[in-house]
Scaffold this active site. Structure first.
Site, short mmCIF file in Angstrom:
data_model
loop_
_atom_site.label_atom_id
_atom_site.label_comp_id
_atom_site.label_asym_id
_atom_site.label_seq_id
_atom_site.Cartn_x
_atom_site.Cartn_y
_atom_site.Cartn_z
N THR A 189 -59.86 63.67 51.19
CA THR A 189 -59.62 64.46 49.98
C THR A 189 -60.94 65.13 49.59
O THR A 189 -61.99 64.79 50.15
CB THR A 189 -59.18 63.57 48.79
OG1 THR A 189 -60.31 62.80 48.38
CG2 THR A 189 -58.02 62.66 49.13
N TYR A 214 -68.61 52.19 40.25
CA TYR A 214 -67.29 52.67 40.68
C TYR A 214 -66.41 51.49 41.11
O TYR A 214 -65.24 51.39 40.71
CB TYR A 214 -67.48 53.66 41.83
CG TYR A 214 -66.21 54.18 42.47
CD1 TYR A 214 -65.53 55.26 41.91
CD2 TYR A 214 -65.69 53.61 43.63
CE1 TYR A 214 -64.36 55.75 42.50
CE2 TYR A 214 -64.54 54.09 44.22
CZ TYR A 214 -63.87 55.16 43.66
OH TYR A 214 -62.72 55.64 44.24
P1 NAD Z 1 -60.08 64.23 44.20
O1 NAD Z 1 -61.46 64.52 43.78
O2 NAD Z 1 -59.37 65.20 45.06
O3 NAD Z 1 -59.14 63.93 42.95
C1 NAD Z 1 -59.60 63.47 41.72
C2 NAD Z 1 -59.02 64.36 40.65
O4 NAD Z 1 -59.34 63.83 39.37
C3 NAD Z 1 -59.59 65.78 40.72
O5 NAD Z 1 -58.53 66.71 40.70
C4 NAD Z 1 -60.44 65.87 39.46
O6 NAD Z 1 -60.49 67.18 38.90
C5 NAD Z 1 -59.72 64.90 38.54
N1 NAD Z 1 -60.60 64.42 37.49
C6 NAD Z 1 -61.89 64.02 37.61
N2 NAD Z 1 -62.37 63.69 36.40
C7 NAD Z 1 -61.37 63.90 35.51
C8 NAD Z 1 -61.25 63.76 34.12
N3 NAD Z 1 -62.29 63.35 33.37
N4 NAD Z 1 -60.07 64.07 33.53
C9 NAD Z 1 -59.03 64.48 34.26
N5 NAD Z 1 -59.07 64.65 35.59
C10 NAD Z 1 -60.23 64.37 36.21
O7 NAD Z 1 -60.15 62.82 44.93
P2 NAD Z 1 -59.01 61.82 45.38
O8 NAD Z 1 -59.54 61.13 46.56
O9 NAD Z 1 -57.68 62.47 45.46
O10 NAD Z 1 -59.02 60.77 44.17
C11 NAD Z 1 -57.83 60.35 43.50
C12 NAD Z 1 -57.99 58.90 43.12
O11 NAD Z 1 -58.02 58.11 44.29
C13 NAD Z 1 -59.31 58.62 42.37
O12 NAD Z 1 -59.05 57.72 41.32
C14 NAD Z 1 -60.16 57.97 43.43
O13 NAD Z 1 -61.14 57.14 42.86
C15 NAD Z 1 -59.12 57.23 44.23
N6 NAD Z 1 -59.53 56.86 45.58
C16 NAD Z 1 -59.90 57.81 46.48
C17 NAD Z 1 -60.28 57.42 47.77
C18 NAD Z 1 -60.73 58.41 48.81
O14 NAD Z 1 -61.24 57.99 49.87
N7 NAD Z 1 -60.52 59.70 48.62
C19 NAD Z 1 -60.26 56.06 48.13
C20 NAD Z 1 -59.85 55.12 47.18
C21 NAD Z 1 -59.49 55.54 45.90
#
Ligand code: NAD
Length: 252
Positions: free
Chosen positions: A189, A154
């Site tokens: 989230t 990741y």
């Molecule tokens: P989340 O799980 O709520 O959102 C991720 C979304 O991506 C979900 O709606 C999921 O259905 C969608 N998704 C997953 N696989 C997919 C695919 N193959 N095709 C299309 N959509 C797909 O989590 P989040 O925290 O809102 O994550 C959003 C972004 O932020 C991600 O890229 C995550 O890696 C990044 N991020 C999150 C955090 C955290 O702490 N939550 C920290 C750093 C980065």
């Protein structure tokens, strides 16, 4: 004034949903993309209730499938009449010890967490270059700068997004296409729900000097700024939004 038209991937929940809401509030039309139609529909209703003037379209899309990425961009252009921006937030997080990495698990992480965002960005950039420019925002992670156990694949994918933005910004600089990333720290989230539910305040204080998780809106406001009104001189960069998480070396 004409409205910018922007694709948001991962728009069914978390940061992507918050970005869709924030972009619509900033007078953008939005194409919501993600795997699950039911949660995209929820986001669509929330955006339309908050920003009735926004045009909101949606498309069930698995960004892990290369053909879907180009099809998403083509459909967005057709549905909204053009495309000025993308915010690529789709991603998944599957903790795995480094010694458990297999070719299959590596490819799966890269396909969704890195390649999916990049293929949407490249298809969008082709259109933007031919239509006066645009703005690309990838949601990376603070894991590009620091890490935690069981996140080797990741974190490598998120570091890839940072590198991609630097190089793509160079390639597209003469074409008016601006490429930046946002690197969130821990945000509350669905992706981080288990940790959010189990972390004590004391553990949170060690993880983050603010002793709290970020809110999706705090990431979305920065992504919206980069996707709309940030100066074009801000290009090829990563904005870390982590409450100083990555600047601290916790002392137990
Ligand atoms: P989340 O799980 O709520 O959102 C991720 C979304 O991506 C979900 O709606 C999921 O259905 C969608 N998704 C997953 N696989 C997919 C695919 N193959 N095709 C299309 N959509 C797909 O989590 P989040 O925290 O809102 O994550 C959003 C972004 O932020 C991600 O890229 C995550 O890696 C990044 N991020 C999150 C955090 C955290 O702490 N939550 C920290 C750093 C980065």
């Amino acid at each position: 004034m004409s409205r910018d038209r922007i694709i948001v991937t991962g728009a069914g929940s978390g940061i992507g949903r918050a970005c869709a809401l924030s972009l619509a509030e900033a007078d953008c039309d939005v194409m919501l993309a993600g795997r699950r139609e039911d949660v995209l529909e929820e986001t669509r209703e929330l955006v339309m209730a908050a920003s009735p003037d926004a045009k909101v379209v949606m498309r069930a899309t698995d960004v892990g499938r290369p053909g879907e990425c180009a099809a998403l961009v083509a459909d967005a252009i057709a549905a909204m009449g053009g495309l000025e921006g993308i915010v690529a937030a789709a991603g998944h997080y599957a903790p795995q010890h480094v010694l458990q990495i297999t070719p299959e698990s590596w490819d799966e992480t890269m396909a969704v967490v890195l390649r999916g965002s990049i293929l949407v960005a490249v298809a969008a950039a082709r259109h933007m270059r031919a239509h006066g420019g645009g703005r690309i925002v990838l949601i990376s992670s603070v894991n590009a700068y620091e890490s935690e156990p069981n996140t080797a694949a990741y974190s490598a994918a998120k570091t890839g997004a940072v590198s991609f933005a630097k190089s793509a910004a160079l390639d597209l600089a003469g074409d008016g296409v601006i490429v930046n990333t946002v690197a969130p720290g821990f945000v509350d989230t669905p992706m981080s729900a288990d940790f959010v539910a189990s972390a004590t305040t004391e553990q949170m204080r060690v993880v983050n000097p603010l002793a709290r998780f970020g809110r999706p809106e705090e990431i979305a406001s920065v992504a919206t700024y980069l996707a709309t009104e940030a100066p074009g001189f801000l290009n090829g960069q990563t904005v870390v939004v982590d409450g100083a998480q990555s600047t601290s070396a916790p002392i137990p």
